[in-house]
Design a protein around this motif. Structure first.
Motif, PDB file in Angstrom:
ATOM      1  N   LEU A 149      24.660  37.141  37.451  1.00 14.91           N
ATOM      2  CA  LEU A 149      23.890  38.194  36.582  1.00 14.91           C
ATOM      3  C   LEU A 149      25.635  39.462  36.360  1.00 14.91           C
ATOM      4  CD1 LEU A 149      20.517  39.328  38.390  1.00 14.91           C
ATOM      5  CD2 LEU A 149      21.047  38.355  35.878  1.00 14.91           C
ATOM      6  N   LYS A 150      25.964  39.939  35.315  1.00 12.41           N
ATOM      7  CA  LYS A 150      26.696  40.547  35.081  1.00 12.41           C
ATOM      8  C   LYS A 150      26.422  41.460  34.408  1.00 12.41           C
ATOM      9  CE  LYS A 150      31.863  40.471  33.536  1.00 12.41           C
ATOM     10  NZ  LYS A 150      32.606  39.473  33.166  1.00 12.41           N
ATOM     11  N   ALA A 151      27.117  43.383  34.764  1.00  9.91           N
ATOM     12  CA  ALA A 151      26.972  43.838  34.254  1.00  9.91           C
ATOM     13  C   ALA A 151      28.225  44.015  32.886  1.00  9.91           C
ATOM     14  CB  ALA A 151      26.174  45.134  35.122  1.00  9.91           C
ATOM     15  N   THR A 152      27.669  43.851  31.636  1.00  8.94           N
ATOM     16  CA  THR A 152      29.010  43.752  30.924  1.00  8.94           C
ATOM     17  C   THR A 152      29.487  44.676  30.598  1.00  8.94           C
ATOM     18  OG1 THR A 152      27.601  43.052  28.948  1.00  8.94           O
ATOM     19  CG2 THR A 152      28.961  41.029  30.840  1.00  8.94           C
ATOM     20  N   ARG A 153      28.330  45.848  30.390  1.00  5.82           N
ATOM     21  CA  ARG A 153      28.704  47.306  30.051  1.00  5.82           C
ATOM     22  C   ARG A 153      27.802  48.327  30.506  1.00  5.82           C
ATOM     23  NH1 ARG A 153      29.291  49.142  23.294  1.00  5.82           N
ATOM     24  NH2 ARG A 153      26.365  48.152  22.923  1.00  5.82           N
ATOM     25  N   ALA A 154      28.527  49.635  31.207  1.00  8.28           N
ATOM     26  CA  ALA A 154      27.319  50.526  31.316  1.00  8.28           C
ATOM     27  C   ALA A 154      28.159  51.624  31.564  1.00  8.28           C
ATOM     28  CB  ALA A 154      27.754  50.401  33.077  1.00  8.28           C
ATOM     29  N   GLY A 155      27.672  52.384  31.493  1.00  6.25           N
ATOM     30  CA  GLY A 155      27.754  53.772  30.983  1.00  6.25           C
ATOM     31  C   GLY A 155      27.442  54.549  29.526  1.00  6.25           C
ATOM     32  N   PHE A 173      24.058  49.445  28.629  1.00  8.19           N
ATOM     33  CA  PHE A 173      23.620  48.850  29.929  1.00  8.19           C
ATOM     34  C   PHE A 173      23.074  47.410  29.618  1.00  8.19           C
ATOM     35  CE2 PHE A 173      23.632  46.900  34.237  1.00  8.19           C
ATOM     36  CZ  PHE A 173      23.884  48.048  34.954  1.00  8.19           C
ATOM     37  N   ASP A 174      24.732  46.896  29.034  1.00  5.72           N
ATOM     38  CA  ASP A 174      24.297  45.407  29.302  1.00  5.72           C
ATOM     39  C   ASP A 174      24.721  44.770  30.179  1.00  5.72           C
ATOM     40  OD1 ASP A 174      24.056  46.615  26.216  1.00  5.72           O
ATOM     41  OD2 ASP A 174      26.134  45.960  26.088  1.00  5.72           O
ATOM     42  N   ASN A 192      21.748  37.337  27.669  1.00  8.04           N
ATOM     43  CA  ASN A 192      22.195  38.687  26.840  1.00  8.04           C
ATOM     44  C   ASN A 192      21.467  40.006  26.910  1.00  8.04           C
ATOM     45  OD1 ASN A 192      24.903  37.573  26.938  1.00  8.04           O
ATOM     46  ND2 ASN A 192      24.768  36.725  25.738  1.00  8.04           N
ATOM     47  N   ILE A 193      21.357  40.384  27.871  1.00 13.92           N
ATOM     48  CA  ILE A 193      19.903  42.046  27.802  1.00 13.92           C
ATOM     49  C   ILE A 193      21.115  43.030  27.140  1.00 13.92           C
ATOM     50  CG2 ILE A 193      18.465  42.984  29.296  1.00 13.92           C
ATOM     51  CD1 ILE A 193      17.950  40.937  30.481  1.00 13.92           C
ATOM     52  N   SER A 194      20.448  43.939  26.613  1.00 16.06           N
ATOM     53  CA  SER A 194      21.603  45.538  25.820  1.00 16.06           C
ATOM     54  C   SER A 194      20.076  46.018  26.090  1.00 16.06           C
ATOM     55  CB  SER A 194      21.873  44.306  24.993  1.00 16.06           C
ATOM     56  OG  SER A 194      22.966  45.684  24.006  1.00 16.06           O
ATOM     57  N   GLN A 195      20.371  47.432  26.447  1.00 21.36           N
ATOM     58  CA  GLN A 195      19.251  48.631  26.654  1.00 21.36           C
ATOM     59  C   GLN A 195      20.326  49.365  26.059  1.00 21.36           C
ATOM     60  OE1 GLN A 195      16.652  48.747  26.926  1.00 21.36           O
ATOM     61  NE2 GLN A 195      15.662  47.537  27.663  1.00 21.36           N
ATOM     62  N   SER A 196      19.746  50.662  25.119  1.00 24.64           N
ATOM     63  CA  SER A 196      20.351  51.382  24.776  1.00 24.64           C
ATOM     64  C   SER A 196      19.821  52.669  24.089  1.00 24.64           C
ATOM     65  CB  SER A 196      21.675  51.311  23.477  1.00 24.64           C
ATOM     66  OG  SER A 196      20.707  51.297  22.420  1.00 24.64           O
ATOM     67  N   LYS A 222      15.733  49.703  32.994  1.00 24.81           N
ATOM     68  CA  LYS A 222      14.912  49.548  31.965  1.00 24.81           C
ATOM     69  C   LYS A 222      15.644  47.473  31.846  1.00 24.81           C
ATOM     70  CE  LYS A 222      13.246  53.112  28.951  1.00 24.81           C
ATOM     71  NZ  LYS A 222      13.214  53.106  26.973  1.00 24.81           N
ATOM     72  N   ALA A 223      17.268  47.987  31.710  1.00 30.23           N
ATOM     73  CA  ALA A 223      18.160  46.203  31.867  1.00 30.23           C
ATOM     74  C   ALA A 223      17.719  45.949  33.032  1.00 30.23           C
ATOM     75  CB  ALA A 223      19.353  46.730  31.711  1.00 30.23           C
ATOM     76  N   ARG A 224      17.947  46.774  34.498  1.00 32.10           N
ATOM     77  CA  ARG A 224      17.673  45.954  36.252  1.00 32.10           C
ATOM     78  C   ARG A 224      16.004  45.377  35.223  1.00 32.10           C
ATOM     79  NH1 ARG A 224      14.520  46.897  39.148  1.00 32.10           N
ATOM     80  NH2 ARG A 224      13.324  48.810  38.550  1.00 32.10           N
ATOM     81  N   GLN A 225      14.669  45.927  34.442  1.00 34.51           N
ATOM     82  CA  GLN A 225      13.473  45.464  34.977  1.00 34.51           C
ATOM     83  C   GLN A 225      13.469  44.118  33.871  1.00 34.51           C
ATOM     84  OE1 GLN A 225      11.262  46.450  37.061  1.00 34.51           O
ATOM     85  NE2 GLN A 225      10.063  44.778  36.551  1.00 34.51           N
ATOM     86  N   ASP A 226      13.881  44.419  32.829  1.00 32.62           N
ATOM     87  CA  ASP A 226      14.109  43.120  32.127  1.00 32.62           C
ATOM     88  C   ASP A 226      14.433  41.746  32.705  1.00 32.62           C
ATOM     89  OD1 ASP A 226      13.122  44.658  29.660  1.00 32.62           O
ATOM     90  OD2 ASP A 226      15.669  45.098  28.531  1.00 32.62           O
ATOM     91  N   VAL A 227      15.642  42.098  32.831  1.00 29.99           N
ATOM     92  CA  VAL A 227      16.035  41.117  34.015  1.00 29.99           C
ATOM     93  C   VAL A 227      14.539  40.099  35.052  1.00 29.99           C
ATOM     94  CG1 VAL A 227      17.748  40.027  36.263  1.00 29.99           C
ATOM     95  CG2 VAL A 227      18.342  41.226  34.178  1.00 29.99           C
TER      96      VAL A 227
END
Length: 261
Positions: A149-155, A173-174, A192-196, A222-227
């Motif tokens: 699991l890798k957070a590819t974008r955060a912020g 948060f991706d 690939n999970i993406s939340q914005s 939300k991204a964590r819960q999706d995982v």
């Protein structure tokens, strides 16, 4: 001339890479949960801090102007954390161990291992494999599966045309995730999970930017819960949905009774 040739080669290479077929999402194979006495190596990777990602057509000189204009926002978000996402490791460990699997936390290597390319034995079927051969990790780490699991974008992210912003910043948060069967190199799960989301109300309220900051933590959660949901056993998801339906029905009955009174 040499520089021109290098530039031409780079353009051609980029075009060829862009034509490559992307890996489609792979929903979790529920056969994964029938395995007994199996070990899952969990590798969690995240940036040190959230940041501001710039999108759009931006020149080299534009970056300096944007950096100066957004310094207070960037500095504020660099002080925020990723704890909500990092907590997914304990949550998944508990969930998987409840289903009879053993979870082993693996450190992210400082340098990516040089793994050989893996060729799909039958590209016409619907079985997908990791592009690199991970099977050697069985002997190296003593695990049967690898969950990465890798957070590819955060912020934050904000689009620009040159140094001019074309929209408000939004919290992002991706997460990229894959579960690999190390006996076959098969992808049991790939996503690939993406939340914005945009901040509600005014966003430009420095120095603490409460609207954007709160929204950032919401999308991370939300991204964590999706995982967690993507890796949950199907029966567990059904039970959660059933409990929600029963809970809503009970609330409706209670409200109806109160109305009659």
């Amino acid at each position: 001339m040499k520089n021109l040739l290098r530039l031409s080669f780079a353009v051609i290479f980029t075009a060829l890479v862009g034509c490559a077929t992307p890996q489609p999402p792979v929903p979790l194979d529920q056969q994964f949960y029938t395995a007994e006495d199996k070990k899952v190596g969990l590798m969690l990777e995240a940036p040190e801090a959230p940041d501001l990602a710039l999108e759009g057509n931006i020149g080299l000189l534009d970056y300096a102007i944007i950096a100066a204009a957004t310094s207070s926002l960037s500095e504020h978000f660099e002080k925020q954390n990723l704890n909500e996402f990092l907590a997914v490791a304990e949550e998944l460990s508990s969930s998987l161990e409840k289903d009879g699997l053993t979870v082993v936390r693996l450190e992210v290597p400082e340098e990516a291992p040089k793994l050989a390319k893996f060729k799909d034995p039958d590209s016409k079927d619907q079985t997908y494999y990791a592009s690199r051969d991970h099977r050697g990790l069985v002997a190296e780490h003593g695990v049967d599966y690898l969950l990465k699991l890798k957070a590819t974008r955060a912020g934050l992210a904000r689009p620009y045309y040159g140094f001019v912003p074309t929209d408000d910043p939004r919290a992002v948060f991706d997460v990229h995730g894959e579960l690999i069967d190390l006996s076959t190199n098969e992808l049991l799960w790939y996503a690939n999970i993406s939340q914005s989301a945009y901040a509600t109300g005014e966003w430009d309220e420095g120095p603490n930017f409460p609207g954007l900051t709160n929204t950032y933590y919401v999308v991370m959660n939300k991204a964590r819960q999706d995982v967690v949901n993507a890796l949950a056993r199907k029966s567990d998801i059904d039970n959660i949905a059933l409990n929600e339906v029963e809970g809503n029905a009970a609330e409706e009955e209670s409200s109806a009774a109160e109305s009659e009174e």
